[in-house]
Design an enzyme around this catalytic site. Structure first.
Site, mmCIF file in Angstrom:
data_model
loop_
_atom_site.group_PDB
_atom_site.id
_atom_site.type_symbol
_atom_site.label_atom_id
_atom_site.label_comp_id
_atom_site.label_asym_id
_atom_site.label_seq_id
_atom_site.Cartn_x
_atom_site.Cartn_y
_atom_site.Cartn_z
ATOM 1 N N SER A 138 0.864 -1.183 0.000
ATOM 2 C CA SER A 138 0.000 0.000 0.000
ATOM 3 C C SER A 138 0.897 1.228 0.000
ATOM 4 O O SER A 138 2.034 1.172 0.481
ATOM 5 C CB SER A 138 -0.888 0.012 1.251
ATOM 6 N N TYR A 151 -2.329 -0.489 10.560
ATOM 7 C CA TYR A 151 -2.431 -0.862 9.142
ATOM 8 C C TYR A 151 -1.215 -0.361 8.367
ATOM 9 O O TYR A 151 -0.578 -1.119 7.624
ATOM 10 C CB TYR A 151 -3.706 -0.276 8.546
#
Length: 254
Positions: A138, A151
């Site tokens: 990501s 995250y």
């Protein structure tokens, strides 16, 4: 790299970005697309088969949080069925900073364990043929969304782990790279929890920024696979595909 007649195993190939990427993959005339996912979706599997009937699409239930031994057992079954695996895509991910242990288990530990398991079959030191690993990271692995540090931290770990895999390729015969999507319109980002509720409106605020569709992301995802560049850190943002140059601040010297 041409994907024609290749065998691809895709962990979480039925998710938001995953399903659109699976659609793009079957258009490339694979020999086999093996999807490992926690939840079966017979309609999606049937759709993928219909997109290109020449491709054999197979589903196996899989939770990335299982022990390495269970993953190895599943991979043994898959190898027995299709004989070779050319590409492994590790795509499982959750976004919920209330679930600290599960976020790390799914986003990072599960990816490491799945990779470790397939090395049992691929590692050239064991007589294996080598292989290609594509790990989904990501853009938060570069610069965190600070309201979801768990995250973001898990995705930074994916980038670092994969870069190490790439440097180990001369030893193992296994190459690796990451694809790192920016904000993409999927159910993952529609509603999620910030760490300790530091920003209750984090999902709403995030979607105020420019995004991309999962289809745009999927198209660039498959382009990155076809480019097949060991050690690449790809940014897939706003419908574009861009290589990232990682800045070196320290070197172990070994």
């Amino acid at each position: 790299m041409s994907l024609t007649n290749k065998n691809v195993v895709f962990v979480a190939g039925l998710g938001g970005i995953g399903l659109d990427t699976s659609r793009e993959l079957v258009k490339r005339d694979l020999k086999n697309l093996v999807i490992l996912d926690r939840i079966d979706n017979p309609a999606a599997i049937a759709e993928l088969k219909a997109v290109n009937p020449k491709v054999t699409v197979t589903f196996y239930p899989y939770d990335v949080t299982v022990p390495v031994a269970e993953t190895t057992k599943l991979l043994k079954t898959i190898f027995a069925q299709i004989k070779t695996i050319d590409v492994l895509i590790n795509g499982a991910g959750i976004l919920d900073d209330h679930q600290i242990e599960r976020t790390i288990a799914v986003n990072y530990t599960g990816l490491v364990n799945t990779t470790t398991a397939i090395l049992d079959f691929w590692d050239k030191r064991k007589g294996g043929p080598g292989g290609i690993i594509c790990n989904i990271g990501s853009v938060t692995g570069f610069n965190a969304i600070y309201q979801v540090p768990v995250y973001s931290g898990s995705k930074a770990a994916v980038v670092n782990f994969t870069s190490s895999l790439a440097k180990l390729a001369p030893i193992t015969g296994v190459t690796a790279y990451t694809v790192n999507p920016g904000i993409t319109k999927t159910t993952l980002v529609h509603k999620f929890n910030s760490w300790l509720d530091v920003e209750p409106r984090v999902a709403e605020k995030l979607l105020e920024h420019p995004t991309q569709t999962s289809q745009q992301c999927a198209e660039n995802f498959v382009k990155a696979i076809e480019l097949n560049k060991n050690g690449a850190i790809w940014k897939l943002d706003l419908g574009t595909l861009e290589p990232i140059t990682w800045t070196k601040h320290w070197d172990s010297g070994i």
